[in-house]
Design a protein around this motif. Structure first.
Motif, short mmCIF file in Angstrom:
data_model
loop_
_atom_site.label_atom_id
_atom_site.label_comp_id
_atom_site.label_asym_id
_atom_site.label_seq_id
_atom_site.Cartn_x
_atom_site.Cartn_y
_atom_site.Cartn_z
N ASN A 74 0.81 -1.23 0.00
CA ASN A 74 0.00 0.00 0.00
C ASN A 74 0.84 1.27 0.00
OD1 ASN A 74 -2.05 -1.87 0.17
ND2 ASN A 74 -3.31 -0.60 1.53
N ASN A 76 2.11 4.53 -1.57
CA ASN A 76 1.52 5.42 -2.57
C ASN A 76 2.57 6.40 -3.08
OD1 ASN A 76 0.17 7.69 -3.78
ND2 ASN A 76 -1.74 6.85 -3.00
N GLU A 83 -0.34 3.69 3.22
CA GLU A 83 -1.72 3.99 3.62
C GLU A 83 -2.49 2.73 3.96
OE1 GLU A 83 -3.47 6.69 0.76
OE2 GLU A 83 -1.63 7.86 0.60
N GLU A 84 -2.90 2.62 5.21
CA GLU A 84 -3.72 1.50 5.69
C GLU A 84 -3.15 0.14 5.29
OE1 GLU A 84 -6.16 2.01 7.67
OE2 GLU A 84 -6.80 4.07 7.32
N PRO A 85 -1.85 -0.11 5.61
CA PRO A 85 -1.25 -1.37 5.18
C PRO A 85 -1.88 -2.56 5.90
CG PRO A 85 0.17 -0.25 6.74
CD PRO A 85 -0.95 0.70 6.43
N ASN A 113 4.33 0.91 -4.28
CA ASN A 113 4.05 -0.43 -3.75
C ASN A 113 5.02 -1.44 -4.36
OD1 ASN A 113 2.95 -1.92 -6.01
ND2 ASN A 113 1.04 -0.81 -5.76
N PHE A 160 -2.94 4.67 -6.81
CA PHE A 160 -3.25 3.29 -6.44
C PHE A 160 -3.46 2.34 -7.62
CE2 PHE A 160 -4.51 5.10 -2.23
CZ PHE A 160 -3.68 4.31 -1.46
N GLU A 163 -3.77 -2.66 -9.20
CA GLU A 163 -4.17 -3.66 -8.20
C GLU A 163 -4.90 -4.83 -8.86
OE1 GLU A 163 -3.38 -4.07 -5.16
OE2 GLU A 163 -2.51 -2.14 -4.59
N PRO B 289 -8.87 1.17 -0.41
CA PRO B 289 -8.26 2.42 -0.89
C PRO B 289 -8.97 3.04 -2.09
CG PRO B 289 -6.59 0.71 -0.62
CD PRO B 289 -7.93 0.04 -0.47
#
Lengths: 317, 317
Positions: A74, A76, A83-85, A113, A160, A163, B289
């Motif tokens: 995560n 960025n 962020e919020e791993p 990432n 992001f 993914e 995210p």
């Protein structure tokens, strides 16, 4: 191209290395990520490890440093934050690039990432040097991807992008957390391949060539090797994996039309047992203008050092 | 921004128009595409229609022309050719840009596929002016898409990127030709929505609010309007369509992370009956995210002229 420092942040360990212009790791340092539950303490420890490898590498230090690149879950690129791993003990948003800039005197510090870092590593040091449009796929605990379009990594509007592990491949399929089901990495990551192997044993019964191994120690690489040596349940596992992976790669090819996919990770090392069914399924799911021109090939990054090299590549170019 | 000429090549008709700097169509010409079975004769007729609208538009002609943009099925931007078009009578590869350069004295002639042209139209003249990363989706006979990354349309290594209509959404689902099954446009294009409507009637039986219409005349727009007025079978159709479309948009969002999707086409005009279930399914299939920050909105391009305007936008910027 100058020398740089690469950092690979994993849930268990953080690995730091100096990387020379040809993509070789020289000095290394390592410490446990999971001992840190807040970003400040972690940044202090990381800065210390970076100073340690820089001081150890006198040969490179003489020429100066291009900078420090970091690959993190995560991570960025646009914000320089983790962020919020999901797999780290320090939660929320950690502005790691800013924290390190306060602690280290380096011209350039960047974060992305881990799969994006691998893609950049493949482009700078690996087999993707001559490709302007390609997709890197990493098969590990999860399934990561990094996408190059027009010689640039795609970050998307918010940093992001890429993914692919979370795209749906089987409606109402395996549970993936977040209340979601059936996403690619639940089937085609190294972890997903293990799950499929157990599903195949459940369906077919009988013995397998890995029966002598402790259950918890069987890896996707072991299953791929067993398939390569003729184990029918392992072969069925790799066929199923390749079928789903090929279909997902076809969907992403239809979107960005890359010239090649580079596959990285333990299960890829067994070669054709995974690449063969993946390529066949890939071609089957393409429309005619796309057929027989997009390559699916093994990454040229070295297994052990790929994450450090990829992270270093982020600032090397 | 200068004035330009836009050409929309459809299977039945070819429409040509002059477009002023504010995105308004002035002079128009039209002829039947399906009367031509070879590219040379077609290029002759098209050049004639272009000269006709240029001569008719004396107001614009005084300022000079930016050029000519063409949207065509299987139009390849990089080669300037129409390649193996499924719906045209001239098959193989037609180097239309080269053929027109020999016939017309214009500073710039470009060709792309119709959905890419629509995306550029949305960016130059429509609702995407302030977006650097977005995806345009057109719901017509097929489902087309055009993808912007970093303020650039994604063409991919060979000019064929953006074929989202052909990604798989239901393994072993509806037949789509080429021996493939279950691709998005078989469900979520205007044609796909009609197929779903008939499937819903088959499953549920009973009467519908469109029973008075000749079967062959029922459009996806009619079904969307019927849903908006409370027809339960039409509502189930739009819910099913939105569920699949939202899931596919989520997959593509995970790949390129756009700030918005712009939806264009008849069925979109009924508004929330399609956009509502699409948004709900979209959010459901995203990882944290990505949630609650990517918009799904209606295109601002005018229904009738979007294809001409989009094609003109290709050379207007």
């Amino acid at each position: 191209m100058k020398q740089s420092i690469g950092v690979d942040i994993g849930g268990t360990n953080t690995c730091v290395g100096t990387v020379s212009a040809d993509g070789t790791v020289h000095q290394r340092a390592q410490f446990r990520t999971d001992e840190y539950d807040n970003g400040i303490a972690y940044a202090n420890r990381l800065a210390e490890a970076v100073r340690e490898v820089m001081q150890g590498d006198t040969a490179i230090a003489a020429d100066g440093w291009a900078g420090l690149g970091i690959g993190a879950p995560n991570g960025n690129y646009l914000s320089g934050s983790i962020e919020e791993p999901p797999n780290l003990r320090f939660k929320g948003i950690t502005p790691l690039v800013d924290l390190l800039k306060e602690r280290l005197d380096l011209p350039n510090i960047q974060l992305t990432n881990d799969a994006n870092a691998a893609a950049i590593g493949e482009k700078i040091y690996g087999a993707a040097k001559d490709y302007s449009d390609f997709i890197m796929i990493t098969l590990g605990t999860g399934l990561g991807s990094g996408i190059f379009v027009n010689n640039q990594l795609v970050y998307g509007h918010d940093g992001f992008a890429g993914e692919m592990g979370h795209i749906s491949v089987i409606p109402d399929g395996r549970y993936c957390g977040f209340g979601r089901r059936g996403s690619l990495e639940n089937y085609c990551s190294a972890t997903g391949i293990r799950r499929t192997y157990f599903e195949m044993i459940a369906q077919r019964g009988g013995t397998t060539s890995l029966d002598h191994m402790p259950l918890g120690e069987i890896t996707a690489k072991d299953i791929a090797d067993a398939a390569d040596q003729g184990d029918p349940i392992a072969q069925a596992t790799m066929d199923f994996t390749g079928r789903l992976l090929g279909e997902a790669l076809a969907s992403s090819a239809l979107i960005t039309s890359p010239a090649a996919f580079f596959l990285f990770g333990g299960p890829v090392k067994a070669g054709e047992v995974l690449l063969g069914p993946t390529r066949r399924s890939f071609e089957k799911h393409l429309i005619p203008p796309f057929k027989n021109k997009i390559k699916i090939i093994e990454s040229a990054l070295p297994m052990g050092d790929a994450a450090i090299i990829g992270a270093a590549a982020l600032v090397a170019c």
